[in-house]
Design an enzyme around this catalytic site. Structure first.
Site, PDB file in Angstrom:
ATOM      1  N   GLU A  12       0.827  -1.212   0.000  1.00 15.22           N
ATOM      2  CA  GLU A  12       0.000   0.000   0.000  1.00 15.22           C
ATOM      3  C   GLU A  12       0.865   1.268   0.000  1.00 15.22           C
ATOM      4  O   GLU A  12       0.482   2.290  -0.550  1.00 15.22           O
ATOM      5  CB  GLU A  12      -0.916   0.011   1.233  1.00 15.22           C
ATOM      6  CG  GLU A  12      -1.980  -1.073   1.199  1.00 15.22           C
ATOM      7  CD  GLU A  12      -2.661  -1.293   2.552  1.00 15.22           C
ATOM      8  OE1 GLU A  12      -3.825  -1.701   2.545  1.00 15.22           O
ATOM      9  OE2 GLU A  12      -2.029  -1.092   3.617  1.00 15.22           O
ATOM     10  N   THR A  86      -6.071  -0.100   1.763  1.00  8.62           N
ATOM     11  CA  THR A  86      -7.101  -0.737   0.951  1.00  8.62           C
ATOM     12  C   THR A  86      -8.286  -1.123   1.831  1.00  8.62           C
ATOM     13  O   THR A  86      -8.176  -1.184   3.053  1.00  8.62           O
ATOM     14  CB  THR A  86      -6.537  -1.976   0.243  1.00  8.62           C
ATOM     15  OG1 THR A  86      -5.979  -2.843   1.235  1.00  8.62           O
ATOM     16  CG2 THR A  86      -5.466  -1.599  -0.754  1.00  8.62           C
ATOM     17  N   LYS A 171     -14.933  -1.323   4.416  1.00 11.25           N
ATOM     18  CA  LYS A 171     -14.579  -2.291   5.465  1.00 11.25           C
ATOM     19  C   LYS A 171     -13.069  -2.509   5.470  1.00 11.25           C
ATOM     20  O   LYS A 171     -12.490  -2.925   4.462  1.00 11.25           O
ATOM     21  CB  LYS A 171     -15.315  -3.610   5.173  1.00 11.25           C
ATOM     22  CG  LYS A 171     -15.004  -4.732   6.140  1.00 11.25           C
ATOM     23  CD  LYS A 171     -15.839  -5.965   5.818  1.00 11.25           C
ATOM     24  CE  LYS A 171     -15.474  -7.122   6.724  1.00 11.25           C
ATOM     25  NZ  LYS A 171     -14.164  -7.714   6.418  1.00 11.25           N
ATOM     26  N   GLU A 174      -7.919  -1.654  10.097  1.00  7.39           N
ATOM     27  CA  GLU A 174      -7.099  -0.752  10.930  1.00  7.39           C
ATOM     28  C   GLU A 174      -7.747   0.585  11.268  1.00  7.39           C
ATOM     29  O   GLU A 174      -7.412   1.183  12.305  1.00  7.39           O
ATOM     30  CB  GLU A 174      -5.750  -0.429  10.228  1.00  7.39           C
ATOM     31  CG  GLU A 174      -4.780  -1.560  10.109  1.00  7.39           C
ATOM     32  CD  GLU A 174      -5.018  -2.396   8.852  1.00  7.39           C
ATOM     33  OE1 GLU A 174      -5.712  -1.905   7.918  1.00  7.39           O
ATOM     34  OE2 GLU A 174      -4.534  -3.536   8.806  1.00  7.39           O
ATOM     35  N   ASP A 197     -11.865  -5.044  -3.043  1.00  9.83           N
ATOM     36  CA  ASP A 197     -12.855  -6.134  -3.165  1.00  9.83           C
ATOM     37  C   ASP A 197     -14.239  -5.627  -2.790  1.00  9.83           C
ATOM     38  O   ASP A 197     -14.367  -4.671  -2.027  1.00  9.83           O
ATOM     39  CB  ASP A 197     -12.463  -7.320  -2.274  1.00  9.83           C
ATOM     40  CG  ASP A 197     -12.190  -6.895  -0.843  1.00  9.83           C
ATOM     41  OD1 ASP A 197     -11.068  -6.456  -0.563  1.00  9.83           O
ATOM     42  OD2 ASP A 197     -13.126  -6.959  -0.027  1.00  9.83           O
TER      43      ASP A 197
HETATM   44  N1  ADE Z   1      -8.876  -4.735   3.254  1.00  7.27           N
HETATM   45  C1  ADE Z   1      -9.131  -4.897   1.949  1.00  7.27           C
HETATM   46  N2  ADE Z   1     -10.304  -5.543   1.771  1.00  7.27           N
HETATM   47  C2  ADE Z   1     -10.809  -5.788   2.999  1.00  7.27           C
HETATM   48  C3  ADE Z   1     -11.979  -6.425   3.476  1.00  7.27           C
HETATM   49  N3  ADE Z   1     -12.868  -6.946   2.658  1.00  7.27           N
HETATM   50  N4  ADE Z   1     -12.136  -6.504   4.815  1.00  7.27           N
HETATM   51  C4  ADE Z   1     -11.237  -5.972   5.656  1.00  7.27           C
HETATM   52  N5  ADE Z   1     -10.123  -5.373   5.260  1.00  7.27           N
HETATM   53  C5  ADE Z   1      -9.900  -5.265   3.935  1.00  7.27           C
END
Ligand code: ADE
Length: 238
Positions: A12, A86, A171, A174, A197
């Site tokens: 990242e 991310t 979502k 951290e 995602d």
């Molecule tokens: N980081 C990237 N995608 C994530 C997800 N679906 N849930 C938690 N952290 C993520």
């Protein structure tokens, strides 16, 4: 002005560190595993703090993010913390892979404790974000969304319930931990999150995350360049 990025994964941060040519300050946080990269961008001091690694992999999650944020603020005293990384998002909200959002709120989605106005509320967090976040998003044309944080990459039905009940859109693993420390130490925090995602796409999350990671991180770098230019502009007009 000093800004401090707190980032969990090398993937990242790397495109961004390379873009600015900032150098590692070796062992700055020793014996903690966190790593510091530091440099100047015009009048702005740019710090990038990575959580570090254990057993050959990046330390993701709330514990590492808490440690890194606490150490970073105590040692560097930044004017602004930026948690950049991310996240998962939702097709139902119109999110797309590699789209970058600015956070308009932050909370935990996997702390299920009874009691409104007491432990239940405290557990969810809901920490403040930097008051300039909305203007930045508006000026630069980023969407905004509420960051919700948990300790797992997957999403259980009970996580989704809390996310939906609280208007969660981004979502991660951290954000709320960083926000918790920033709220205690009264340091403003900006969230810059890129989607790897879509939690409601039906795809297997880790596969989707892995497939889209480098594309999302490239988008994150481009977004962060714009964020930094914006902040530089703020200094010169203030
Ligand atoms: N980081 C990237 N995608 C994530 C997800 N679906 N849930 C938690 N952290 C993520």
């Amino acid at each position: 002005m000093r800004i401090c990025y707190v980032v969990a994964m090398v993937a990242e941060a790397k495109p961004f560190i390379e873009r600015y040519g900032i150098e590692e300050v070796k062992d700055f946080f020793a014996p903690l595993p966190c790593m510091l990269y530091e440099g100047k961008v015009g009048d702005l001091t740019l710090d990038v703090v990575l959580n570090g690694q254990q057993q050959g992999s990046d330390l993701i999650g709330c514990e590492a993010a808490t440690m890194a944020t606490l150490s970073a603020i105590q040692r560097l005293n930044p004017d602004l913390v930026i948690n950049s990384g991310t996240c998962g998002a939702f097709c139902a909200n119109g999110a797309e892979i590699a789209e970058v959002y600015i956070g308009n709120g932050v909370m935990f989605h996997d702390r299920r404790v009874p009691g409104d106005n007491a432990w239940g509320t405290q557990s969810l967090g809901n920490y403040p974000v930097w008051e300039g976040s909305r203007q930045l998003a508006k000026t630069l044309g980023f969407k905004m969304g509420k960051v919700t944080t948990g300790s797992s990459l997957d999403m259980q039905p009970c996580d989704l319930d809390i996310i939906q009940q609280n208007g969660g859109e981004l979502k991660d693993m951290e954000g709320a931990a960083v926000g918790f420390v920033c709220s205690l130490l009264k340091t403003p925090i900006l969230y810059v999150k890129s989607v790897t995602d879509l939690c409601d796409s039906g795809a297997e999350t880790f596969e989707e995350f892995s497939k889209n990671l480098s594309r999302a991180c490239e988008a994150l770098k481009v977004a962060n360049e714009r964020v930094i230019d914006y902040l530089k502009g703020q200094i010169s007009t203030n």
